[in-house]
Design a protein around this motif. Sequence first.
Motif, PDB file in Angstrom:
ATOM      1  N   TYR A 225      34.871  71.261 -11.671  1.00  0.00           N
ATOM      2  CA  TYR A 225      35.962  72.229 -11.491  1.00  0.00           C
ATOM      3  C   TYR A 225      36.770  71.952 -10.218  1.00  0.00           C
ATOM      4  CZ  TYR A 225      33.211  74.352 -15.117  1.00  0.00           C
ATOM      5  OH  TYR A 225      32.524  74.558 -16.292  1.00  0.00           O
ATOM      6  N   PHE A 226      36.650  70.727  -9.689  1.00  0.00           N
ATOM      7  CA  PHE A 226      37.419  70.373  -8.503  1.00  0.00           C
ATOM      8  C   PHE A 226      38.922  70.536  -8.723  1.00  0.00           C
ATOM      9  CE2 PHE A 226      34.385  67.353  -6.007  1.00  0.00           C
ATOM     10  CZ  PHE A 226      33.731  68.463  -5.511  1.00  0.00           C
ATOM     11  N   VAL A 227      39.422  70.099  -9.871  1.00  0.00           N
ATOM     12  CA  VAL A 227      40.869  70.115 -10.098  1.00  0.00           C
ATOM     13  C   VAL A 227      41.439  71.535 -10.037  1.00  0.00           C
ATOM     14  CG1 VAL A 227      42.721  69.607 -11.730  1.00  0.00           C
ATOM     15  CG2 VAL A 227      40.880  67.940 -11.376  1.00  0.00           C
ATOM     16  N   ASP A 232      44.493  75.752  -7.643  1.00  0.00           N
ATOM     17  CA  ASP A 232      44.691  77.207  -7.717  1.00  0.00           C
ATOM     18  C   ASP A 232      44.136  77.961  -6.511  1.00  0.00           C
ATOM     19  OD1 ASP A 232      45.746  76.557 -10.131  1.00  0.00           O
ATOM     20  OD2 ASP A 232      44.114  77.377 -11.337  1.00  0.00           O
ATOM     21  N   VAL A 233      43.113  77.427  -5.861  1.00  0.00           N
ATOM     22  CA  VAL A 233      42.527  78.120  -4.709  1.00  0.00           C
ATOM     23  C   VAL A 233      43.026  77.509  -3.401  1.00  0.00           C
ATOM     24  CG1 VAL A 233      40.395  78.794  -3.542  1.00  0.00           C
ATOM     25  CG2 VAL A 233      40.480  78.727  -6.045  1.00  0.00           C
ATOM     26  N   THR A 234      42.902  76.179  -3.285  1.00  0.00           N
ATOM     27  CA  THR A 234      43.322  75.528  -2.044  1.00  0.00           C
ATOM     28  C   THR A 234      44.834  75.428  -1.941  1.00  0.00           C
ATOM     29  OG1 THR A 234      41.285  74.222  -2.201  1.00  0.00           O
ATOM     30  CG2 THR A 234      42.890  73.547  -0.554  1.00  0.00           C
ATOM     31  N   GLY A 235      45.502  75.202  -3.074  1.00  0.00           N
ATOM     32  CA  GLY A 235      46.958  75.154  -3.068  1.00  0.00           C
ATOM     33  C   GLY A 235      47.552  73.766  -3.028  1.00  0.00           C
ATOM     34  N   PHE A 236      46.762  72.733  -3.306  1.00  0.00           N
ATOM     35  CA  PHE A 236      47.320  71.378  -3.379  1.00  0.00           C
ATOM     36  C   PHE A 236      48.221  71.244  -4.599  1.00  0.00           C
ATOM     37  CE2 PHE A 236      43.577  70.248  -0.721  1.00  0.00           C
ATOM     38  CZ  PHE A 236      44.235  69.545   0.285  1.00  0.00           C
ATOM     39  N   ALA A 237      49.242  70.417  -4.488  1.00  0.00           N
ATOM     40  CA  ALA A 237      50.102  70.133  -5.635  1.00  0.00           C
ATOM     41  C   ALA A 237      49.313  69.324  -6.664  1.00  0.00           C
ATOM     42  CB  ALA A 237      51.334  69.358  -5.189  1.00  0.00           C
ATOM     43  N   ALA A 238      49.637  69.527  -7.943  1.00  0.00           N
ATOM     44  CA  ALA A 238      48.902  68.843  -9.012  1.00  0.00           C
ATOM     45  C   ALA A 238      48.970  67.333  -8.861  1.00  0.00           C
ATOM     46  CB  ALA A 238      49.447  69.268 -10.372  1.00  0.00           C
ATOM     47  N   LEU A 244      43.203  62.853  -4.033  1.00  0.00           N
ATOM     48  CA  LEU A 244      42.035  63.480  -3.406  1.00  0.00           C
ATOM     49  C   LEU A 244      40.752  63.071  -4.117  1.00  0.00           C
ATOM     50  CD1 LEU A 244      43.430  67.095  -2.802  1.00  0.00           C
ATOM     51  CD2 LEU A 244      43.417  65.140  -1.239  1.00  0.00           C
ATOM     52  N   LEU A 245      40.821  62.935  -5.431  1.00  0.00           N
ATOM     53  CA  LEU A 245      39.645  62.515  -6.190  1.00  0.00           C
ATOM     54  C   LEU A 245      39.284  61.062  -5.900  1.00  0.00           C
ATOM     55  CD1 LEU A 245      40.281  64.249  -9.649  1.00  0.00           C
ATOM     56  CD2 LEU A 245      38.762  64.980  -7.790  1.00  0.00           C
TER      57      LEU A 245
END
Length: 414
Positions: A225-227, A232-238, A244-245
């Motif tokens: 559930y990292f993505v 949605d929680v941290t606020g990184f752009a898609a 990041l992965l």
Amino acid sequence: MPFAIYVLGLGIFTMVTSEFLVAGLMPQLSEDLGTGIPQIGYLVSVYAAAMALGGPLLTALMLRLRQKTALVLLYAVFLAGQALGALATGYGLMVAARLVTGAASGAFFGVALAVCVRITGPEVRGRATSIVLGGLMVGTVLGLPLSQLAGEQYGWRFAFWAVAALAALALAVTCGAVPALPKEETGGAGGSVRAELGAFRNARLWAAFATSMLIIGATFAAFSYFVPILTDVTGFAAGTVPLLLVVYGAATVVGNAVVGRLADRHTMTVLGTGLALNTVFLTVFALGAGNAVTALAAMTGIGLVGVTMNPAMVTRVMRTANDRPLVNTVHTSFITLGVVVGSWVGGIGVAHWGLRAPLWTGAVMAVLGLLTLLPDALRRPASSASSDSSASDGSSARSAADPSLPTTERPTRV
């Protein structure tokens, strides 16, 4: 380090890439096979189930074969399944293909690890195991995006054939690079199912299996559930998340190499430290998921001490029981079960408590993993507490040479 070790790692990379292949090809597969996206997602679960259940059965059928012969036959089975998948015109055929390739993959892990132990000396065995299992790390990091890219450019069937071609290449190199070990030197060859099953009467082996399942389950409860967490929680752009992965994947490669160097001499210490650190990183991630720097640091930490425990996990299992294919394959089944359980329980947490729940779930599973180490830790005599190295010689797979056994279980010298 024998070249054959890298060849075994290539084989595992190929099969891990096949496992996650469909995840990057869902839209194309859904359209061509006339089914929904959820049904395509089930193909990953089918593969995992075949690894966990079919792998040990297939291994048992090959116990009387030389281990190199077993590797060649497993490649042949895998290639047949991969070709069936590439030619599939309906969902039923694709399910059958995934069952075949999954079972071959599960058995391949066990036999490859057994061969790894036989062709390396005790002084490099942990590092050799980390190289073979490095195929798992690299396959997880690169296999999915590469297959997705190939599918988008040339179609999903091309991606299936590309994996088949890579497997054929690995098979050809295996025939030349992996030595044909004599039957008396190969753990499972010439043995019987009854003799192999005797190892499973050891309660400490099941405790080791439980530890491995919880280590992997704790990591995949979060990783699955990292993505959505990062977006949605941290606020990184898609568009930033794939990068990041890659950072996470690079951390797993580094961690795997470090653990491989330490696994032989400090097996239990590595496992305990890894689980403790993973508990901390998962907890920090859960508490600070709303902060970009905290989230990235915690995610990288999980990469360093999560699935990277594999070499130490394998070393512990071999010392507790033996280094033969059936024990290794069943161990792989428990690792696969950890992926399934972690992802499933994490999903339940998301449904009831939101996106931070999988991180808390992972932390709880890591704590449970620590608890499974306690019986072994309490049984260890004080004289062996400073080092795990005394069992890293060629006979370390046998319980008499395992330093974690109490003094009363060791043979008495007269």
